[in-house]
Design an enzyme around this catalytic site. Structure first.
Site, PDB file in Angstrom:
ATOM      1  N   GLU A  91      11.961 -22.645  -6.010  1.00  0.00           N
ATOM      2  CA  GLU A  91      11.061 -22.990  -5.187  1.00  0.00           C
ATOM      3  C   GLU A  91      11.875 -23.749  -3.999  1.00  0.00           C
ATOM      4  O   GLU A  91      11.428 -23.480  -2.774  1.00  0.00           O
ATOM      5  CB  GLU A  91       9.841 -23.492  -5.400  1.00  0.00           C
ATOM      6  CG  GLU A  91       8.931 -22.771  -6.333  1.00  0.00           C
ATOM      7  CD  GLU A  91       7.627 -23.399  -6.948  1.00  0.00           C
ATOM      8  OE1 GLU A  91       6.631 -23.972  -6.127  1.00  0.00           O
ATOM      9  OE2 GLU A  91       7.751 -23.594  -8.042  1.00  0.00           O
ATOM     10  N   ASP A 118       8.102 -23.067 -10.703  1.00  0.00           N
ATOM     11  CA  ASP A 118       7.696 -24.121 -11.759  1.00  0.00           C
ATOM     12  C   ASP A 118       6.897 -23.440 -12.784  1.00  0.00           C
ATOM     13  O   ASP A 118       6.191 -22.334 -12.442  1.00  0.00           O
ATOM     14  CB  ASP A 118       6.595 -25.357 -10.690  1.00  0.00           C
ATOM     15  CG  ASP A 118       7.615 -26.150  -9.905  1.00  0.00           C
ATOM     16  OD1 ASP A 118       8.804 -26.211 -10.053  1.00  0.00           O
ATOM     17  OD2 ASP A 118       6.917 -26.772  -8.771  1.00  0.00           O
ATOM     18  N   TYR A 131       9.260 -32.098 -16.028  1.00  0.00           N
ATOM     19  CA  TYR A 131       8.075 -31.563 -15.023  1.00  0.00           C
ATOM     20  C   TYR A 131       7.081 -32.637 -15.111  1.00  0.00           C
ATOM     21  O   TYR A 131       6.441 -33.101 -15.910  1.00  0.00           O
ATOM     22  CB  TYR A 131       7.625 -30.156 -15.546  1.00  0.00           C
ATOM     23  CG  TYR A 131       7.023 -29.413 -14.369  1.00  0.00           C
ATOM     24  CD1 TYR A 131       7.371 -29.452 -13.162  1.00  0.00           C
ATOM     25  CD2 TYR A 131       5.464 -28.983 -14.762  1.00  0.00           C
ATOM     26  CE1 TYR A 131       6.833 -28.780 -12.044  1.00  0.00           C
ATOM     27  CE2 TYR A 131       5.050 -28.599 -13.561  1.00  0.00           C
ATOM     28  CZ  TYR A 131       5.408 -28.377 -12.507  1.00  0.00           C
ATOM     29  OH  TYR A 131       4.869 -27.681 -11.358  1.00  0.00           O
ATOM     30  N   ASP A 182       4.013 -23.434 -13.850  1.00  0.00           N
ATOM     31  CA  ASP A 182       2.509 -23.820 -14.217  1.00  0.00           C
ATOM     32  C   ASP A 182       1.881 -22.482 -13.368  1.00  0.00           C
ATOM     33  O   ASP A 182       2.318 -21.794 -13.008  1.00  0.00           O
ATOM     34  CB  ASP A 182       2.124 -25.131 -13.376  1.00  0.00           C
ATOM     35  CG  ASP A 182       2.588 -25.166 -12.118  1.00  0.00           C
ATOM     36  OD1 ASP A 182       3.322 -24.299 -11.471  1.00  0.00           O
ATOM     37  OD2 ASP A 182       2.568 -26.426 -11.464  1.00  0.00           O
ATOM     38  N   ARG A 195       4.259 -32.327 -13.538  1.00  0.00           N
ATOM     39  CA  ARG A 195       2.518 -32.004 -13.596  1.00  0.00           C
ATOM     40  C   ARG A 195       2.102 -31.639 -14.905  1.00  0.00           C
ATOM     41  O   ARG A 195       2.410 -30.186 -15.353  1.00  0.00           O
ATOM     42  CB  ARG A 195       2.331 -30.716 -12.559  1.00  0.00           C
ATOM     43  CG  ARG A 195       2.629 -31.358 -11.102  1.00  0.00           C
ATOM     44  CD  ARG A 195       2.201 -30.381  -9.910  1.00  0.00           C
ATOM     45  NE  ARG A 195       2.401 -30.741  -8.532  1.00  0.00           N
ATOM     46  CZ  ARG A 195       3.544 -30.533  -7.970  1.00  0.00           C
ATOM     47  NH1 ARG A 195       4.472 -29.989  -8.513  1.00  0.00           N
ATOM     48  NH2 ARG A 195       3.741 -31.141  -6.706  1.00  0.00           N
ATOM     49  N   GLU A 219       0.423 -22.291 -10.405  1.00  0.00           N
ATOM     50  CA  GLU A 219       0.923 -22.096  -9.040  1.00  0.00           C
ATOM     51  C   GLU A 219       2.193 -21.537  -8.970  1.00  0.00           C
ATOM     52  O   GLU A 219       2.437 -20.811  -8.433  1.00  0.00           O
ATOM     53  CB  GLU A 219       0.686 -23.317  -8.164  1.00  0.00           C
ATOM     54  CG  GLU A 219       1.073 -22.958  -6.590  1.00  0.00           C
ATOM     55  CD  GLU A 219       0.745 -24.327  -5.907  1.00  0.00           C
ATOM     56  OE1 GLU A 219       0.496 -24.159  -4.754  1.00  0.00           O
ATOM     57  OE2 GLU A 219       0.317 -25.345  -6.467  1.00  0.00           O
ATOM     58  N   HIS A 256       2.873 -28.280 -21.543  1.00  0.00           N
ATOM     59  CA  HIS A 256       4.081 -29.014 -21.208  1.00  0.00           C
ATOM     60  C   HIS A 256       4.222 -30.188 -21.892  1.00  0.00           C
ATOM     61  O   HIS A 256       3.212 -30.587 -22.770  1.00  0.00           O
ATOM     62  CB  HIS A 256       3.967 -29.224 -19.769  1.00  0.00           C
ATOM     63  CG  HIS A 256       3.825 -27.985 -18.866  1.00  0.00           C
ATOM     64  ND1 HIS A 256       2.942 -28.034 -17.663  1.00  0.00           N
ATOM     65  CD2 HIS A 256       4.651 -26.869 -18.620  1.00  0.00           C
ATOM     66  CE1 HIS A 256       3.108 -26.828 -17.051  1.00  0.00           C
ATOM     67  NE2 HIS A 256       4.155 -26.175 -17.627  1.00  0.00           N
TER      68      HIS A 256
END
Length: 759
Positions: free
Chosen positions: A5, A78, A309, A80, A311, A82, A357
């Site tokens: 990203e 990432d 990570y 997740d 989040r 999104e 996670h």
């Protein structure tokens, strides 16, 4: 080709995978819903229409060009929802290539190589969960925002599924504070010392009554410590009596308490603790955490990701990380600090989705904060140290304290003193607990006391107090309650808070949220007409539904459909309150409610043959809300008018806040108010204000112009430069937000972060 990203990841991952791979960045989303239309076909199963994000043409062209010479494309966005959605959209760019998905929780050589050896496909369940969230939020925002413009006659307002509930929390708390009636009470405390001794201690008066706790008397409240005196007369009456007699220790009780360590950080607990200990905003915390995750240059090691990570809802720790922590603790602190077994912390949710996670932890516990001092900025180092200490402490033995309670008698009068003594510091040798006010907890020592010991009263006094209303929400406490109520998820806390700030629904006073008049009006309107959307439990249940989509238990279309059925009924009822269509007086057709560029209106059903329209009539309650916004009281300031010297007041108009002369209408001086920012040019005592160029573009310049030539194309923010203390300016590119010092002599970049989704 591996696609990540951000550009920051290309260096750290490129170094790990070697020359056999081309590593490129997509800079976030490349496709999204359109900005100028709904982009969701409600009648066709809520099918979304995705368009290329504006300004991403060069990125897309470069990715396609680079992909021509590769065998396959590995998408490493990432791990997740999104990130999976971005991967799904990227895959559309390469219809003839083999597409693989690569996931890792930390940017270290071991994690990246393991991910490269275990490539998978794109997880459609995660894509669907993100698509459901995006469509839900678009439907709510796109349908409700024009309604707010129309009813409250103020453009720029917005509503959102999570944003509006967060604002309601703030408004509800402000209403509690406004309705609170303080109640006076007094308490009595004495300072004592053992007869023949010098060491003093303090004890609170708990009332008078029989010594047997089972008998009646005002001392019955002694066990709760809530005994209060109502007024001065009552307090002084007790004081006169309490000062006459001799005191002795009636009973000393000692007990040992064990305090378990705190679990390692999740997203919300990191944001809360960084706010309390470091005074960072949630947005700043996540920006720094992103930098630590993506990797920083450590010299000999090269670019290394320092944390996992950031989040996550989980407190889970991998077996490998726990084993490394045990080795470190044994070597650094010794065997008594190491538990027999690795601590396991209770999950807050039974959903496996929220445990996907690990917790936020250092990628290597042997990479100590002090060793990185020269390689990190102060803020990066402070946040890394916070994460490192919390994780190390979470793997250590509990702290053990001895709590001593002494009951002190004067006839039937009872005082109580308590003290704590640390027997074993355990985890607190690394990570100390904080009180609610942000101060560290400290020992409160008592002298050696025993049953029957006579005491000397050194002094005694009464203090007047008033009960206090519940405190306003700070960023930390708002995030805590959002998490407790299940409203939103880790990725939503920062954009939610930033949105209500940007819309000027709230103001910050003493680091706490205060709803503006507009914020109260918006909340009132939405609460009265959209009870589901504004209901805390309903919003939390929607998050659970999205989790079920991710786990494959429910199709995303049914989740959106069920929500929209209820939402559309509430929307129809709300529109009905604002007037009903009648027969068209021009052609006899029916006047129906329509939505246009500037809000809702009634238009003839025979359009385009008949173009008759009527405004929406709003009922009295909403007229009051409009008037409340319009007549917001001006606030006095210490500033003087630059034309006539009279005091200036702070007002709020359609274009935001402005300063106006109290000499109106004799003096019509006004200027926009963006905050109290002193001009950064040396020797200038002017303030920064907002101005417009001939082309109506905003610029920010000194009020001493033309004597001072300071000018900035970028707005100031209420943060100071860590190097020189000058305020920062906020530069926005298509993908990044850069916060830079406003001083022409300094100009250092304080921090960067990914630009938030503005939708």
């Amino acid at each position: 080709m591996i696609i990540v990203e951000s550009k920051a990841k290309t260096a750290s991952i490129g170094k790990i995978v070697g020359k056999g791979y081309l590593v490129e960045s997509c800079l976030g989303h490349v496709f999204d819903l359109p900005t100028n239309t709904l982009g969701v076909d409600i009648g066709s199963g809520f099918a979304p229409t995705y368009v290329q994000v504006k300004g991403k043409g060069k990125v897309v062209s470069q990715l396609k060009r680079e992909a021509q010479g590769v065998d396959s494309v590995i998408i490493a966005t990432d791990p997740d929802r999104e990130g999976e959605s971005i991967a799904w959209h990227l895959a559309r760019l390469f219809p003839k290539k083999k597409i693989h998905r690569m996931r890792f929780n930390e940017i270290t050589a071991k994690a990246v190589k393991e991910a490269l050896a275990n490539l998978t496909g794109i997880d459609e369940r995660l894509v669907n969960a993100q698509q459901a969230r995006r469509v839900l939020d678009r439907l709510v925002g796109y349908k409700l925002s024009p309604l707010l413009w129309s009813v409250l006659k103020k453009r720029g307002l917005s509503a959102g599924r999570v944003q509006s509930v967060a604002l309601k929390l703030i408004c509800d708390r402000e209403r509690e504070i406004g309705n609170f009636t303080p109640v006076e009470y007094w308490d009595i405390a004495g300072v004592f010392a053992p007869v023949g001794g010098k060491e003093t201690f303090k004890a609170r008066f708990l009332g008078t009554g029989p010594r047997d706790a089972d008998k009646s008397g005002d001392g019955a409240e002694k066990e709760t410590g809530k005994f209060k005196l109502k007024n001065r007369e009552e307090a002084e009456g007790h004081l006169n009596e309490l000062a006459r007699h001799a005191y002795r220790v009636e009973k000393v009780t000692k007990k040992t308490e064990s305090r378990r360590p705190f679990p390692p950080f999740t997203t919300s607990t990191l944001q809360q603790d960084a706010a309390r200990r470091l005074r960072y905003t949630a947005a700043h915390t996540m920006s720094l955490a992103q930098q630590l995750y993506e990797g920083l240059d450590l010299g000999g090691e090269g670019v290394v990701g320092l944390i996992t990570y950031m989040r996550t809802d989980s407190t889970r720790v991998s077996g490998e990380a726990a084993a490394e922590a045990r080795k470190f603790i044994l070597g650094r602190f010794g065997k008594k600090y190491l538990p027999d077994r690795t601590p396991v912390y209770r999950r807050k949710s039974a959903s496996p989705v929220q445990d996907a996670h690990e917790a936020i932890r250092p990628t290597s516990v042997f990479r100590e904060p002090d060793a990185l001092e020269r390689r990190l900025s102060k803020e990066q180092r402070d946040l890394y140290a916070l994460i490192w200490r919390r994780f190390v402490a979470s793997q250590m033995n509990p702290a053990v304290t001895e709590v001593t309670t002494a009951d002190i008698r004067n006839g039937n009068a009872l005082f109580r003193a308590s003290g704590t003594r640390v027997l074993f510091d355990g985890f607190s040798s690394v990570y100390r607990a904080l009180k609610e006010n942000g101060e560290e907890e400290e020992e409160t020592k008592l002298p050696e006391l025993r049953d029957g010991m006579p005491l000397r009263l050194e002094e005694i006094g009464a203090a007047r107090h008033f009960t206090k209303p519940p405190p306003r929400y700070t960023e930390a406490s708002l995030i805590r309650v959002l998490e407790e109520k299940g409203i939103g998820r880790p990725s939503t806390y920062v954009p939610t808070i930033e949105t209500i700030r940007k819309r000027r629904y709230v103001e910050m006073k003493n680091r706490a949220f205060v709803p503006s008049t507009t914020g109260k009006a918006v909340t009132s309107l939405l609460s009265e007409n959209f009870r589901d959307i504004m209901d805390y439990d309903f919003t939390a249940r929607m998050e659970d539904e999205l989790d079920k989509v991710e786990s494959g238990e429910q199709p995303w279309v049914s989740v959106v459909g069920n929500f929209y059925d209820a939402f559309s009924r509430e929307m129809a009822a709300a529109l009905g309150k604002m007037g009903t269509g009648s027969d068209c007086e021009l052609c006899g057709g029916k006047m129906v409610m329509k939505q246009g560029r500037f809000g809702f209106f009634f238009g003839c059903s025979n359009y385009p043959e008949c173009r008759n329209t009527k405004p929406v009539d709003t009922p009295g309650r909403f007229d009051e809300l409009k008037a409340e916004i319009k007549r917001a009281a001006p606030q006095p300031t210490d500033k003087k008018c630059e034309k006539c010297g009279k005091p200036l007041v702070l007002r709020e108009g359609r274009s935001g806040k402005f300063l106006a002369c109290t000499g109106y209408p004799g003096c019509r001086f006004t200027r926009p108010y963006i905050g109290d920012f002193r001009c950064p040019n040396k020797g200038c005592d002017g303030m920064i204000t907002k101005k417009l160029t001939k082309k109506r573009r905003a610029i920010y310049g000194c009020t001493r112009y033309p004597n001072c030539d300071f000018i900035s194309w970028y707005p100031p923010v209420e943060e100071t430069c860590p190097k020189c203390g000058t305020f920062l300016i906020r530069k926005k590119t298509k993908t990044r937000l850069v916060f830079q010092c406003a001083s022409p002599e300094c100009g250092s970049v304080a921090r960067e972060q990914t630009a938030p989704d503005e939708d």
